[in-house]
Design a protein around this motif. Structure first.
Motif, PDB file in Angstrom:
ATOM      1  N   ALA A   1     102.257 -24.127  15.436  1.00 43.32           N
ATOM      2  CA  ALA A   1     101.671 -25.448  15.688  1.00 43.32           C
ATOM      3  C   ALA A   1     101.979 -25.956  17.094  1.00 43.32           C
ATOM      4  CB  ALA A   1     102.170 -26.447  14.654  1.00 43.32           C
ATOM      5  N   GLU A   2     103.026 -25.434  17.720  1.00 43.93           N
ATOM      6  CA  GLU A   2     103.357 -25.847  19.079  1.00 43.93           C
ATOM      7  C   GLU A   2     102.328 -25.350  20.091  1.00 43.93           C
ATOM      8  OE1 GLU A   2     107.271 -24.310  19.476  1.00 43.93           O
ATOM      9  OE2 GLU A   2     108.226 -26.020  18.469  1.00 43.93           O
ATOM     10  N   GLY A   3     101.548 -24.312  19.702  1.00 47.91           N
ATOM     11  CA  GLY A   3     100.454 -23.849  20.539  1.00 47.91           C
ATOM     12  C   GLY A   3     100.787 -22.803  21.571  1.00 47.91           C
ATOM     13  N   ASN A   4     102.062 -22.434  21.705  1.00 55.16           N
ATOM     14  CA  ASN A   4     102.443 -21.438  22.706  1.00 55.16           C
ATOM     15  C   ASN A   4     102.561 -20.035  22.135  1.00 55.16           C
ATOM     16  OD1 ASN A   4     102.674 -23.381  24.786  1.00 55.16           O
ATOM     17  ND2 ASN A   4     104.689 -23.972  23.996  1.00 55.16           N
TER      18      ASN A   4
ATOM     19  N   TRP B   1     100.750 -21.438   2.445  1.00 59.99           N
ATOM     20  CA  TRP B   1      99.338 -21.496   2.814  1.00 59.99           C
ATOM     21  C   TRP B   1      98.650 -22.770   2.319  1.00 59.99           C
ATOM     22  CZ3 TRP B   1      97.157 -21.436  -2.008  1.00 59.99           C
ATOM     23  CH2 TRP B   1      97.875 -20.772  -3.018  1.00 59.99           C
ATOM     24  N   ILE B   2      99.207 -23.413   1.277  1.00 60.39           N
ATOM     25  CA  ILE B   2      98.625 -24.676   0.818  1.00 60.39           C
ATOM     26  C   ILE B   2      98.658 -25.701   1.952  1.00 60.39           C
ATOM     27  CG2 ILE B   2      98.867 -26.594  -0.799  1.00 60.39           C
ATOM     28  CD1 ILE B   2      99.990 -24.650  -2.836  1.00 60.39           C
ATOM     29  N   GLY B   3      99.683 -25.629   2.784  1.00 57.80           N
ATOM     30  CA  GLY B   3      99.826 -26.565   3.893  1.00 57.80           C
ATOM     31  C   GLY B   3      98.727 -26.475   4.931  1.00 57.80           C
ATOM     32  N   LEU B   4      97.977 -25.378   4.928  1.00 57.44           N
ATOM     33  CA  LEU B   4      96.876 -25.261   5.882  1.00 57.44           C
ATOM     34  C   LEU B   4      95.772 -26.274   5.585  1.00 57.44           C
ATOM     35  CD1 LEU B   4      96.604 -21.364   6.152  1.00 57.44           C
ATOM     36  CD2 LEU B   4      97.746 -22.943   7.726  1.00 57.44           C
ATOM     37  N   ARG B   5      95.764 -26.829   4.370  1.00 58.08           N
ATOM     38  CA  ARG B   5      94.805 -27.886   4.011  1.00 58.08           C
ATOM     39  C   ARG B   5      95.390 -29.279   4.271  1.00 58.08           C
ATOM     40  NH1 ARG B   5      90.818 -27.014   0.107  1.00 58.08           N
ATOM     41  NH2 ARG B   5      90.421 -29.239   0.416  1.00 58.08           N
ATOM     42  N   LYS B   6      96.693 -29.326   4.547  1.00 60.08           N
ATOM     43  CA  LYS B   6      97.354 -30.622   4.653  1.00 60.08           C
ATOM     44  C   LYS B   6      98.065 -30.768   5.996  1.00 60.08           C
ATOM     45  CE  LYS B   6      98.025 -30.725  -0.384  1.00 60.08           C
ATOM     46  NZ  LYS B   6      99.035 -30.772  -1.478  1.00 60.08           N
ATOM     47  N   GLU B   7      99.395 -30.614   5.991  1.00 53.35           N
ATOM     48  CA  GLU B   7     100.163 -30.910   7.191  1.00 53.35           C
ATOM     49  C   GLU B   7      99.978 -29.910   8.325  1.00 53.35           C
ATOM     50  OE1 GLU B   7     103.205 -29.058   4.278  1.00 53.35           O
ATOM     51  OE2 GLU B   7     101.325 -30.195   4.224  1.00 53.35           O
ATOM     52  N   TRP B   8      99.427 -28.713   8.022  1.00 51.62           N
ATOM     53  CA  TRP B   8      99.227 -27.706   9.072  1.00 51.62           C
ATOM     54  C   TRP B   8      97.744 -27.465   9.328  1.00 51.62           C
ATOM     55  CZ3 TRP B   8     103.677 -27.160  11.326  1.00 51.62           C
ATOM     56  CH2 TRP B   8     104.849 -27.248  10.581  1.00 51.62           C
TER      57      TRP B   8
ATOM     58  N   TYR C   1     113.251 -16.742   9.080  1.00 52.46           N
ATOM     59  CA  TYR C   1     113.631 -16.639   7.680  1.00 52.46           C
ATOM     60  C   TYR C   1     113.123 -17.763   6.790  1.00 52.46           C
ATOM     61  CZ  TYR C   1     116.419 -12.895   9.532  1.00 52.46           C
ATOM     62  OH  TYR C   1     116.795 -11.715  10.167  1.00 52.46           O
ATOM     63  N   ASP C   2     112.237 -18.577   7.305  1.00 54.51           N
ATOM     64  CA  ASP C   2     111.563 -19.548   6.434  1.00 54.51           C
ATOM     65  C   ASP C   2     110.193 -19.837   7.013  1.00 54.51           C
ATOM     66  OD1 ASP C   2     111.669 -22.405   7.868  1.00 54.51           O
ATOM     67  OD2 ASP C   2     113.539 -21.342   8.259  1.00 54.51           O
ATOM     68  N   ALA C   3     109.269 -20.160   6.128  1.00 54.56           N
ATOM     69  CA  ALA C   3     107.875 -20.361   6.528  1.00 54.56           C
ATOM     70  C   ALA C   3     107.717 -21.557   7.450  1.00 54.56           C
ATOM     71  CB  ALA C   3     107.004 -20.526   5.288  1.00 54.56           C
ATOM     72  N   GLN C   4     108.496 -22.613   7.230  1.00 54.59           N
ATOM     73  CA  GLN C   4     108.345 -23.811   8.041  1.00 54.59           C
ATOM     74  C   GLN C   4     108.641 -23.530   9.518  1.00 54.59           C
ATOM     75  OE1 GLN C   4     107.052 -26.720   6.597  1.00 54.59           O
ATOM     76  NE2 GLN C   4     106.775 -25.157   5.015  1.00 54.59           N
ATOM     77  N   THR C   5     109.617 -22.686   9.774  1.00 55.98           N
ATOM     78  CA  THR C   5     109.927 -22.319  11.158  1.00 55.98           C
ATOM     79  C   THR C   5     108.751 -21.597  11.795  1.00 55.98           C
ATOM     80  OG1 THR C   5     112.297 -22.143  10.690  1.00 55.98           O
ATOM     81  CG2 THR C   5     111.478 -20.980  12.627  1.00 55.98           C
TER      82      THR C   5
END
Length: 254
Positions: free
Chosen positions: A149-152, A166-173, A139-143
């Motif tokens: 990002a954990e890779g599994n 999707w902006i985070g794909l240039r930064k923290e993700w 229920y939230d994008a961060q989850t």
């Protein structure tokens, strides 16, 4: 005096099959034989898929077991060989087959974040990853992004709402890449992301996140805008870009 009358046994009634029934029986027998062959081949494929999983070792670091480029190539080869009326069925069946093969390497965990039209996003994820995948709603994008990002596993996130994750794909993700789009061909309404080995991305349109509009950079490459937020734009382009370059490429879709 009591008289016992012995009834003469009557022969069993002989049922004669019609020509149509005999033909149907022969067809069913042929299907049974084909089913046996399919089962044998499928189980052989599962066994080999498990061996492939042990052999996979991405050279540039830890990534998911998905190889979208390989899937794209195999699916294109099979559908090209299939009869026109069977292409859709072959595509859907192959998705299920490869999904169960991947499950032998560990069941794929898929998180879906789609506050708008969630049922459609779930259906798209199920079609793409098959019944073998463990697909659940978050229920939230961060989850969803943290999970990818954990890779599994991977995540499918809607791009049609107000959450500009999707902006985070240039930064923290930046460790994540887009590798699939769901919805209309030119304007997908949700994207799949995961820790995909860059050489394993599919051959197709690049996904870019840039500051500014979607008018293009003057190179002549076509762009399709998907969403905007506070001066940032999510778009597709047919320009040949590498993930992580200065053009803001964050992945690719077919």
């Amino acid at each position: 005096m009591t008289t016992h009358i012995l009834a003469k046994a009557l022969p069993a009634e002989v049922v004669e099959l019609t020509a149509e029934q005999m033909a149907l029986s022969a067809l069913r027998s042929e299907i049974d034989s084909i089913d046996d062959q399919i089962l044998e081949l499928f189980e052989r494929r599962l066994a080999i898929a498990a061996q492939v999983g042990k052999a996979k070792d991405a050279p540039t670091g830890p990534h998911t077991k998905l190889r979208p480029d390989r899937e794209q190539a195999v699916l294109a080869r099979l559908t090209a060989k299939a009869e026109p009326e069977n292409k859709e069925a072959v595509s859907a069946l192959w998705r299920e087959i490869v999904g169960w093969g991947l499950a032998r390497q560990g069941r794929l965990q898929v998180h879906v974040y789609a506050p708008i039209d969630g049922a459609r996003a779930m259906d798209a994820a199920r079609t793409r990853f098959g019944a073998a995948a463990d697909i659940r709603v978050v229920y939230d994008a961060q989850t969803a992004l943290t999970h990818a990002a954990e890779g599994n596993g991977v995540s499918v996130l809607s791009v049609s709402g107000d959450d500009a994750w999707w902006i985070g794909l240039r930064k923290e993700w930046s460790m994540l890449s887009v590798f699939e789009g769901f919805g209309p061909n030119d304007t997908p309404t949700s994207l799949a992301v995961g820790k995909i080995d860059p050489p394993a991305l599919p051959t197709g349109r690049r996904v870019i996140v840039t500051a500014g509009g979607d008018a293009g950079d003057g190179s002549g490459a076509r762009r399709w805008g998907l969403n905007t937020h506070h001066g940032w734009t999510l778009a597709l382009t047919d320009a040949d870009l590498g993930v992580g370059d200065v053009e803001g490429c964050v992945g690719a879709i077919i």
